[in-house]
Design a protein around this motif. Structure first.
Motif, PDB file in Angstrom:
ATOM      1  N   GLY A   8      -7.931 -10.510  -9.097  1.00  0.00           N
ATOM      2  CA  GLY A   8      -6.860  -9.955  -8.141  1.00  0.00           C
ATOM      3  C   GLY A   8      -6.941 -10.942  -7.177  1.00  0.00           C
ATOM      4  O   GLY A   8      -5.866 -11.069  -6.226  1.00  0.00           O
ATOM      5  N   GLU A   9      -7.912 -11.616  -6.762  1.00  0.00           N
ATOM      6  CA  GLU A   9      -7.814 -12.799  -5.615  1.00  0.00           C
ATOM      7  C   GLU A   9      -7.110 -13.985  -6.227  1.00  0.00           C
ATOM      8  O   GLU A   9      -5.948 -14.412  -5.262  1.00  0.00           O
ATOM      9  CB  GLU A   9      -9.268 -13.399  -5.390  1.00  0.00           C
ATOM     10  CG  GLU A   9      -9.202 -14.467  -4.538  1.00  0.00           C
ATOM     11  CD  GLU A   9     -10.509 -14.890  -4.164  1.00  0.00           C
ATOM     12  OE1 GLU A   9     -10.766 -16.089  -3.498  1.00  0.00           O
ATOM     13  OE2 GLU A   9     -11.727 -14.493  -4.464  1.00  0.00           O
ATOM     14  N   VAL A  11      -4.313 -13.572  -8.391  1.00  0.00           N
ATOM     15  CA  VAL A  11      -2.883 -12.891  -8.160  1.00  0.00           C
ATOM     16  C   VAL A  11      -2.458 -12.817  -6.893  1.00  0.00           C
ATOM     17  O   VAL A  11      -1.114 -13.404  -6.679  1.00  0.00           O
ATOM     18  CB  VAL A  11      -3.033 -11.328  -8.690  1.00  0.00           C
ATOM     19  CG1 VAL A  11      -1.642 -10.744  -8.654  1.00  0.00           C
ATOM     20  CG2 VAL A  11      -3.469 -11.559 -10.148  1.00  0.00           C
ATOM     21  N   GLY A  12      -3.271 -12.666  -5.687  1.00  0.00           N
ATOM     22  CA  GLY A  12      -2.873 -12.657  -4.331  1.00  0.00           C
ATOM     23  C   GLY A  12      -2.405 -13.975  -3.916  1.00  0.00           C
ATOM     24  O   GLY A  12      -1.495 -14.156  -3.143  1.00  0.00           O
ATOM     25  N   LEU A  57       1.678 -10.784 -13.497  1.00  0.00           N
ATOM     26  CA  LEU A  57       0.868 -10.570 -12.621  1.00  0.00           C
ATOM     27  C   LEU A  57       0.059  -9.284 -12.196  1.00  0.00           C
ATOM     28  O   LEU A  57      -0.868  -9.014 -11.833  1.00  0.00           O
ATOM     29  CB  LEU A  57       1.286 -11.282 -11.271  1.00  0.00           C
ATOM     30  CG  LEU A  57       1.850 -12.629 -11.193  1.00  0.00           C
ATOM     31  CD1 LEU A  57       2.262 -13.224  -9.937  1.00  0.00           C
ATOM     32  CD2 LEU A  57       0.561 -13.542 -11.162  1.00  0.00           C
ATOM     33  N   GLY A  58       1.140  -8.325 -12.309  1.00  0.00           N
ATOM     34  CA  GLY A  58       0.548  -6.958 -12.208  1.00  0.00           C
ATOM     35  C   GLY A  58      -0.416  -6.563 -13.084  1.00  0.00           C
ATOM     36  O   GLY A  58      -1.381  -5.765 -12.639  1.00  0.00           O
ATOM     37  N   PHE A  61      -3.701  -8.050 -12.299  1.00  0.00           N
ATOM     38  CA  PHE A  61      -4.202  -7.588 -11.015  1.00  0.00           C
ATOM     39  C   PHE A  61      -4.864  -6.395 -11.156  1.00  0.00           C
ATOM     40  O   PHE A  61      -5.905  -6.047 -10.487  1.00  0.00           O
ATOM     41  CB  PHE A  61      -3.043  -7.387  -9.996  1.00  0.00           C
ATOM     42  CG  PHE A  61      -3.377  -6.753  -8.588  1.00  0.00           C
ATOM     43  CD1 PHE A  61      -4.157  -7.526  -7.863  1.00  0.00           C
ATOM     44  CD2 PHE A  61      -3.257  -5.264  -8.482  1.00  0.00           C
ATOM     45  CE1 PHE A  61      -4.588  -6.896  -6.435  1.00  0.00           C
ATOM     46  CE2 PHE A  61      -3.726  -4.743  -7.234  1.00  0.00           C
ATOM     47  CZ  PHE A  61      -4.236  -5.785  -6.333  1.00  0.00           C
ATOM     48  N   ASP A 170      -9.583 -15.062 -13.270  1.00  0.00           N
ATOM     49  CA  ASP A 170      -8.858 -15.909 -12.185  1.00  0.00           C
ATOM     50  C   ASP A 170      -8.123 -16.996 -12.836  1.00  0.00           C
ATOM     51  O   ASP A 170      -7.054 -17.228 -12.638  1.00  0.00           O
ATOM     52  CB  ASP A 170      -9.530 -16.245 -11.125  1.00  0.00           C
ATOM     53  CG  ASP A 170      -9.872 -15.282  -9.971  1.00  0.00           C
ATOM     54  OD1 ASP A 170      -9.179 -14.198 -10.106  1.00  0.00           O
ATOM     55  OD2 ASP A 170     -10.420 -15.444  -9.075  1.00  0.00           O
ATOM     56  N   VAL A 173      -4.915 -16.183 -14.470  1.00  0.00           N
ATOM     57  CA  VAL A 173      -3.607 -16.183 -13.848  1.00  0.00           C
ATOM     58  C   VAL A 173      -3.078 -17.717 -13.656  1.00  0.00           C
ATOM     59  O   VAL A 173      -2.160 -17.880 -13.409  1.00  0.00           O
ATOM     60  CB  VAL A 173      -4.144 -15.710 -12.300  1.00  0.00           C
ATOM     61  CG1 VAL A 173      -2.908 -15.447 -11.409  1.00  0.00           C
ATOM     62  CG2 VAL A 173      -4.650 -14.122 -12.617  1.00  0.00           C
TER      63      VAL A 173
END
Length: 292
Positions: A8-9, A11-12, A57-58, A61, A170, A173
């Motif tokens: 998640g990080e 992706v952000g 990305l979704g 995430f 991570d 991503v």
């Protein structure tokens, strides 16, 4: 690393970069003059990117479950295209299709089997057995060896690398983003610098349009992408760049022997899914090696 890491990080951090790249490229493509031969093709590619980027990305995430779903969907589609090109029978297709789902599932549910460091020896043995089994049971003494070798290659080229989407977290991503921008960088580099001189030399007869200028462009773009999401290391950058360069040539070799231009025709602007993820597959595999 071991086990599955939540992405998640990363992706952000990636979302603003992806949104900015899509926005800028969308404006540039819309502004292209109508007389430009590649205008329609570039517009198709942009629309495909605009859909694919949020999906990629979704899924990551959402964590390991989303990564598994993405890996399984990509794997199932890609092995279907590969089977058609390689001329493999239905039995091998079934083996590859099961592997496309089972290997990412193992990476998710039994991370000790595929932990990002290496593939468990038991998994390797199982892959070899299941690849050979259809031809052995059929008693194929004419094409059995060819069937077996092509199936083993497919297992190592498609389902196994896609487990990286699950185990790398991570880093998955970062690799996906870097490969995507590396492809754009290679095109820009080849267009701007690949007209004459040393940089215009082709990398391989397998793909004459791939030049050293494209490698230079990909090198810069992948470095920027990895740095933008805080994942740059010289070793990871080298792994991603190698995947960008050799992944495309690897698929070109498969397609040339099969006598086809594209792995498919359903993906606007690209052909088939393998035409789009060929570099990602090798980059993920090498990323799992260098992050061990």
């Amino acid at each position: 690393m071991s086990g599955v890491v939540f992405a998640g990080e990363a992706v952000g951090r990636a979302v603003p970069l992806v949104a900015g790249a899509l926005g800028a490229s969308g404006i540039a493509v819309a502004a292209l003059p109508s007389r430009l031969a590649m205008r329609a093709e570039l517009r198709k590619r942009w629309r495909t990117w605009a859909i694919a980027a949020p999906v990629f990305l979704g899924a990551l995430f959402l964590g390991a479950g989303g990564a598994f779903a993405l890996a399984a969907a990509l794997g199932a589609t890609a092995v279907g295209e590969y089977v058609r090109m390689a001329g493999l029978p239905r039995a091998e297709y079934a083996v590859l299709l099961v592997a496309a789902v089972v290997l990412p599932a193992l990476a998710w549910l039994v991370p000790a089997a595929v932990d990002g460091r290496a593939v468990d020896l038991r998994v390797v043995a199982l892959l070899l057995v299941v690849a050979a089994l259809p031809a052995l049971l059929a008693g194929d003494d004419e094409r059995g060896f060819t069937r077996c070798v092509r199936t083993v290659f497919a297992l190592l080229w498609i389902p196994l690398p896609l487990t990286g989407l699950v185990v790398l977290g991570d880093t998955a991503v970062a690799v996906g983003l870097a490969v995507a921008l590396g492809d754009v960088g290679a095109w820009c580099g080849g267009t701007a610098l690949g007209r004459r001189g040393v940089l215009a030399r082709s990398l391989s007869p397998l793909s004459p349009s791939k030049t050293w200028a494209g490698v230079l462009g990909a090198a810069g773009a992948t470095a920027v992408a990895l740095g933008a999401v805080g994942a740059f290391t010289p070793v990871l950058w080298a792994a991603v760049l190698t995947g960008c360069v050799l992944g495309d040539l690897l698929e070109s070799m498969v397609k040339r022997e099969a006598g086809v231009k594209d792995a498919g025709s359903w993906l606007p602007g690209f052909g088939g899914l393998l035409d789009r993820i060929d570099s990602l597959l090798l980059a993920l595999l090498l990323a799992m090696v260098v992050t061990a």
